[in-house]
Design an enzyme around this catalytic site. Structure first.
Site, mmCIF file in Angstrom:
data_model
loop_
_atom_site.group_PDB
_atom_site.id
_atom_site.type_symbol
_atom_site.label_atom_id
_atom_site.label_comp_id
_atom_site.label_asym_id
_atom_site.label_seq_id
_atom_site.Cartn_x
_atom_site.Cartn_y
_atom_site.Cartn_z
ATOM 1 N N ASN A 1 22.777 59.013 58.178
ATOM 2 C CA ASN A 1 22.354 57.914 58.393
ATOM 3 C C ASN A 1 22.119 57.380 59.689
ATOM 4 O O ASN A 1 21.951 56.390 60.143
ATOM 5 C CB ASN A 1 24.244 57.544 58.306
ATOM 6 C CG ASN A 1 25.075 58.417 59.630
ATOM 7 O OD1 ASN A 1 24.919 59.461 59.827
ATOM 8 N ND2 ASN A 1 25.115 57.749 60.239
ATOM 9 N N CYS B 1 29.092 54.174 64.052
ATOM 10 C CA CYS B 1 30.315 54.998 63.958
ATOM 11 C C CYS B 1 30.645 55.930 65.451
ATOM 12 O O CYS B 1 31.200 56.378 65.696
ATOM 13 C CB CYS B 1 29.668 55.500 62.855
ATOM 14 S SG CYS B 1 30.106 54.140 61.113
HETATM 15 N N1 PMP Z 1 29.438 57.673 55.465
HETATM 16 C C1 PMP Z 1 28.050 57.326 56.472
HETATM 17 C C2 PMP Z 1 26.935 58.042 56.059
HETATM 18 C C3 PMP Z 1 28.050 55.959 57.203
HETATM 19 O O1 PMP Z 1 26.870 55.635 57.250
HETATM 20 C C4 PMP Z 1 29.472 55.426 57.679
HETATM 21 C C5 PMP Z 1 29.314 54.015 58.080
HETATM 22 N N2 PMP Z 1 28.816 52.893 57.156
HETATM 23 C C6 PMP Z 1 30.874 55.489 56.543
HETATM 24 C C7 PMP Z 1 30.505 56.639 55.818
HETATM 25 C C8 PMP Z 1 32.124 55.077 57.149
HETATM 26 O O2 PMP Z 1 31.961 53.606 56.819
HETATM 27 P P1 PMP Z 1 33.479 52.817 56.714
HETATM 28 O O3 PMP Z 1 32.793 52.664 58.315
HETATM 29 O O4 PMP Z 1 32.896 52.029 56.066
HETATM 30 O O5 PMP Z 1 34.895 53.631 56.520
#
Ligand code: PMP
Length: 397
Positions: A151, A325
């Site tokens: 990511n 994140c």
């Molecule tokens: N997995 C990946 C690869 C992410 O990029 C993200 C954040 N977009 C998440 C999990 C977690 O997503 P969320 O914050 O919507 O729970």
């Protein structure tokens, strides 16, 4: 309005999705668990939505899809749920060094619960080392979790090979497909993956909805206990407007993915070529070809990524240094460090992530302003070597 190049952090909801959702906030608000006819309407749309999300990954049975509140929750259900379900068979879980922070922290959590967790290293491009993965597998290994793509740097992982290795050894294979789901199709009838994390927002649906695909016969223990919704695997009243939006987003994405990915790939290549050609001492992080069509991740020697973001902000361009994140930590990116970069190299990063509403003019704008911002910061940086400063000054005079 800014030029938005941070699609990997958040995406707008597609108008077509929003339109589909509205009635389920208003006149069609009932709970699918209710026995009256309004409840039946909710049940029908819930099951129709499940079918659409299943079709998105070519899952044979709609019941293979469990709706959750987010990708983070799906990752929790996959890792904790599978580890608890299989703990009599073994106590060893394998993840990679470059997983999303939710998986990395789940790894630490499982260790605190007494499981053993190994982290497969990656090569210089951020692609996991299959030879090392094979060596880590033991008779006690119950689960492997590797994302379809990084990511951060966008490197595509050898998912087919991992799923083959896992299925030969009868180990469950989970993949977090969030980073790739808008550009790389998944067909579970071709690649035998056991568990897949999906997110609604990453395909232009609303936030607050996710899903976990569970191959028929695969069992996980629930992590949210309550009224037994979602086949007992995820209790709590279903978020019907969100699920309807997710399903519509999946339907549109299935239809448009190939064309959209091709258009974005061209824009990505344009910005990568231009940056590497026009900015000295600039580097592309991640693999040059095996990367997400939406991802351009650079590193610029002698300057900090954060100051670049502020420079771009002055030009009304929204970009990132890496994963949103993980942005609350001052530590350098775990992905870049795992790829072998030094701390100072990892700090000079810029992530441009493209999406459905990115126009060629947006790319042209960043190509126009970025060299000047990098130059201004380098002129101020005590790390810039004299020969590069001289080069900048010669161009100016
Ligand atoms: N997995 C990946 C690869 C992410 O990029 C993200 C954040 N977009 C998440 C999990 C977690 O997503 P969320 O914050 O919507 O729970």
């Amino acid at each position: 309005m800014s030029i938005y190049l941070d699609y990997q952090a958040a995406r707008p909801v597609d108008e077509r999705v929003l339109t589909e959702m509205v009635p389920y906030f208003k006149e069609k608000f009932a709970n699918p668990s209710s026995l009256h006819c309004d409840g039946d309407v909710a049940t029908d749309i819930l099951e129709q939505s499940r079918e659409n999300v299943a079709k998105f990954i070519n899952a044979p049975n709609p019941s293979d899809i469990i709706f959750t509140s987010s990708a983070t929750e799906s990752n929790n259900l996959a890792l904790i749920g599978a580890a608890l379900n299989r703990q009599k068979k073994g106590d060893h879980v394998i993840i990679s060094e470059i997983e999303h922070i939710s998986i990395l922290n789940l790894g630490k959590y499982l260790e605190r619960q007494g499981f053993k967790v190994s982290r497969v290293p990656v090569d210089q491009y951020g692609i996991i080392r299959l030879d090392k993965l094979e060596r880590l597998i033991s008779d006690n290994t119950i689960l492997i979790s590797v994302a379809t793509a990084s990511n951060e740097v966008g490197s595509l992982q050898p998912i087919n090979e991992i799923s083959e290795i896992a299925s030969k050894k009868k180990i469950l294979f989970h993949t977090d497909a969030v980073a790739s789901e808008s550009t790389i199709p998944i067909d579970v009838q071709k690649v035998p993956i056991d568990l897949i994390t999906l997110s609604s927002n990453d395909i232009y649906g609303p936030r607050g909805v996710g899903a976990l695909y569970l191959k028929k016969g695969v069992r996980v223990n629930p992590v949210i206990i309550g009224g037994g919704q979602e086949r007992g695997m995820r209790s709590g009243s279903e978020n019907i407007p969100g699920i309807v939006g997710f399903a519509k987003a999946a339907e549109i994405m299935k239809e448009e993915m190939t064309t959209e990915a091709e258009r974005l790939r061209k824009l990505r290549d344009k910005v990568i070529k231009s940056v590497l050609d026009t900015i000295p001492k600039s580097h592309l992080n991640g693999h040059p070809e095996k990367r997400l069509p939406i991802n351009a991740h650079f590193r610029f020697d002698y300057i900090e990524g954060e100051s670049l973001i502020l420079g771009l902000k002055d030009e009304k361009i929204a970009a990132a240094t890496g994963s949103a994140c993980s942005s609350k930590t001052l530590e350098p990116s775990h992905t870049l460090i795992a790829m072998g970069l030094l701390h100072e190299e990892a700090h000079g990063s810029l992530l441009l992530s493209l999406g459905r509403f990115t126009k060629e003019a947006d790319i042209d704008k960043i190509i126009e302003v970025l060299p000047g911002i990098v130059k201004r910061l380098r002129i101020l940086s005590p790390l810039t070597p004299p020969d590069l400063l001289k080069q900048y000054k010669e161009v100016d005079s």
